[in-house]
Design a protein around this motif. Structure first.
Motif, PDB file in Angstrom:
ATOM      1  N   ASN A  96     -29.647  -7.139  52.231  1.00 19.48           N
ATOM      2  CA  ASN A  96     -30.129  -7.081  50.849  1.00 19.48           C
ATOM      3  C   ASN A  96     -30.170  -5.691  50.244  1.00 19.48           C
ATOM      4  O   ASN A  96     -30.451  -5.554  49.057  1.00 19.48           O
ATOM      5  CB  ASN A  96     -31.524  -7.723  50.741  1.00 19.48           C
ATOM      6  N   ARG A 145     -18.172 -15.719  53.375  1.00 22.38           N
ATOM      7  CA  ARG A 145     -19.280 -14.840  53.723  1.00 22.38           C
ATOM      8  C   ARG A 145     -20.570 -15.647  53.736  1.00 22.38           C
ATOM      9  O   ARG A 145     -20.971 -16.221  52.726  1.00 22.38           O
ATOM     10  CB  ARG A 145     -19.384 -13.690  52.725  1.00 22.38           C
ATOM     11  N   SER A 154     -19.024  -4.258  58.527  1.00 29.35           N
ATOM     12  CA  SER A 154     -19.599  -3.479  57.439  1.00 29.35           C
ATOM     13  C   SER A 154     -18.685  -3.653  56.232  1.00 29.35           C
ATOM     14  O   SER A 154     -17.460  -3.588  56.350  1.00 29.35           O
ATOM     15  CB  SER A 154     -19.713  -2.008  57.824  1.00 29.35           C
ATOM     16  N   PHE A 199     -19.638 -13.416  58.488  1.00 27.81           N
ATOM     17  CA  PHE A 199     -18.625 -14.308  57.942  1.00 27.81           C
ATOM     18  C   PHE A 199     -18.350 -15.452  58.911  1.00 27.81           C
ATOM     19  O   PHE A 199     -18.536 -15.316  60.122  1.00 27.81           O
ATOM     20  CB  PHE A 199     -17.305 -13.555  57.715  1.00 27.81           C
ATOM     21  N   THR A 252     -24.142  -4.473  56.421  1.00 30.72           N
ATOM     22  CA  THR A 252     -23.678  -5.481  57.378  1.00 30.72           C
ATOM     23  C   THR A 252     -23.603  -6.859  56.732  1.00 30.72           C
ATOM     24  O   THR A 252     -24.502  -7.266  55.999  1.00 30.72           O
ATOM     25  CB  THR A 252     -24.630  -5.533  58.582  1.00 30.72           C
ATOM     26  N   ALA A 253     -22.499  -7.556  57.028  1.00 35.77           N
ATOM     27  CA  ALA A 253     -22.305  -8.919  56.530  1.00 35.77           C
ATOM     28  C   ALA A 253     -21.838  -9.808  57.673  1.00 35.77           C
ATOM     29  O   ALA A 253     -21.257  -9.340  58.658  1.00 35.77           O
ATOM     30  CB  ALA A 253     -21.290  -8.944  55.390  1.00 35.77           C
ATOM     31  N   THR A 268     -18.970 -10.282  62.309  1.00 37.40           N
ATOM     32  CA  THR A 268     -19.765  -9.361  61.509  1.00 37.40           C
ATOM     33  C   THR A 268     -18.916  -8.143  61.195  1.00 37.40           C
ATOM     34  O   THR A 268     -18.005  -7.783  61.938  1.00 37.40           O
ATOM     35  CB  THR A 268     -21.041  -8.918  62.231  1.00 37.40           C
ATOM     36  N   PHE A 309     -23.581 -14.270  54.788  1.00 34.44           N
ATOM     37  CA  PHE A 309     -24.766 -13.419  54.621  1.00 34.44           C
ATOM     38  C   PHE A 309     -24.327 -11.987  54.377  1.00 34.44           C
ATOM     39  O   PHE A 309     -23.330 -11.523  54.942  1.00 34.44           O
ATOM     40  CB  PHE A 309     -25.622 -13.486  55.889  1.00 34.44           C
ATOM     41  N   ILE A 310     -25.079 -11.261  53.543  1.00 35.40           N
ATOM     42  CA  ILE A 310     -24.958  -9.816  53.424  1.00 35.40           C
ATOM     43  C   ILE A 310     -26.361  -9.253  53.289  1.00 35.40           C
ATOM     44  O   ILE A 310     -27.225  -9.847  52.625  1.00 35.40           O
ATOM     45  CB  ILE A 310     -24.060  -9.396  52.235  1.00 35.40           C
TER      46      ILE A 310
END
Length: 388
Positions: A155, A150, A122, A134, A131-132, A120, A152-153
């Motif tokens: 919303n 990636r 920023s 990978f 926050t994302a 994870t 998730f990031i």
């Protein structure tokens, strides 16, 4: 006779060269004396595996007992034989400021064969940063991340530089739990259609995991597991029964250990055991209908950085205990619990001895690994001290 003398001289020269080389290697490797500390049940030995790390955030043990460590300014490196390797290449663009940067790392369940890991961070984007999560594969020579993707990031990105979360817990089925803080905008934690202030649950492809409470997306985002979290920087799954636990920062008091349930609301900022930094009251009190209670809270705050559950052979006296790393109070808290999961006793270890403790992990041999969040941060190993 002359030939024998020559051979002896050559052998002596070779031995001298080998000894000189060994001397150089020994001089180059860090040498730290171990420290001994008494605890309520057992005497401990703390050794520095390595130092010179720049605000390390997370550590994992690799299959060959080397360590992979993240440093918040944006470096990932492997520590083997007490020596830190060079930064691993291939990280994506990060946002590094305030509490942001490269954060947690976790190895996939099949890492020995797949070399897949998660991290994870920023990251910058439209509207600010957030926050994302990978995934990537570690190259065979351990010098580069490959196939970085990636998953998730969050919303809604904003310009704030705090409360990114974001530890990762890999479930037995390979799905991923991780937390995101309220990003310093506390009311977001009560919005089930905002990722801030929530625990997320994703499958290995980054999609909402099966069994999530808002699967149809009508009342909340389908990847959300629970809401009402201020800044969960610790998350762990108990290997004994699969229960998920988090530890999260309160404001002025109110740090909490929670056991997030699907669809649960853990109160922030409607209920809290702390106060605002100004001294003002938070929300409507310490409890209210519809909001879950923590397993434990601290007031004043210890600033928890991570949580582990002790399951290992080295300290049988501690079996099932929570281990919580503390930043502000610079200690390791050992928490005993009863059959109903209530905390019955807290022992504070290593208080003020090593600085801010950011991460805690239980190694395969049962020793305990700690990271100190300093400019000259260290990887420490806590083991059972041998009898004098």
């Amino acid at each position: 006779m002359a030939e024998d003398t020559s051979r002896k001289r050559m052998a002596h020269t070779a031995r001298s060269g080998l000894l000189a080389s060994l001397a150089v290697l020994i001089a180059a490797a860090p040498v730290f004396a171990a420290d001994r500390f008494a605890s309520q049940m057992v005497e401990l030995e703390v050794s520095r595996i390595t130092a010179g790390l720049d605000h390390p955030w997370s550590v994992e043990v690799m299959p060959d007992d080397a360590y992979i460590v993240s440093e918040r300014p944006g470096r990932l490196r492997i520590i083997r034989g007490g020596k830190s390797g060079g930064p691993i290449k291939g990280l994506p663009e990060l946002f590094v400021d305030g509490q942001g940067g490269l954060l947690d790392i976790a190895l996939s369940n099949d890492f020995p064969s797949s070399r897949k890991l998660y991290f994870t961070a920023s990251v910058p984007g439209e509207g600010g940063q957030g926050t994302a999560l990978f995934e990537a594969r570690l190259s065979a020579d351990e010098k580069r991340l490959q196939e970085v993707r990636r998953l998730f990031i969050m919303n809604r990105l904003t310009g704030t530089t705090q409360h990114f979360g974001s530890r990762i817990a890999v479930a037995e089925d390979g799905s991923l739990f991780f937390g995101i803080g309220d990003r310093g905008e506390m009311d977001r934690a009560q919005d089930p259609k905002d990722h801030a202030g929530s625990i997320l649950h994703l499958d290995q492809d980054g999609k909402p995991a099966a069994g999530n409470p808002f699967a149809d997306g009508a009342k909340g985002l389908p990847e959300i597991w629970s809401i009402g979290h201020r800044n969960p920087q610790g998350i762990v799954i108990d290997p004994a029964d699969g229960t998920l636990y988090t530890v999260e920062h309160g404001a002025r008091g109110g740090d909490e250990i929670n056991a997030p349930k699907a669809g649960g609301n853990y109160g922030w900022p409607v209920i809290s055991y702390g106060k605002h930094y100004s001294g003002a009251e938070i929300g409507i009190g310490q409890s209210a209908k519809g909001y879950e209670q923590p397993i434990h809270y601290w007031d004043p705050s210890i600033a928890p950085g991570a949580i582990a559950i002790y399951r290992g052979p080295m300290f049988p006296e501690w079996e099932g205990n929570f281990l919580v790393a503390a930043l502000k109070y610079q200690l390791l808290a050992r928490m005993e619990r009863d059959e109903s999961n209530m905390i019955t006793k807290e022992e504070r270890l290593l208080s003020g001895e090593y600085g801010r403790i950011r991460d805690v992990k239980v190694a395969p041999d049962g020793s305990i690994l700690l990271l100190t969040d300093e400019e000259d941060g260290a990887l420490l190993r806590v083991s059972r001290a041998a009898a004098n």
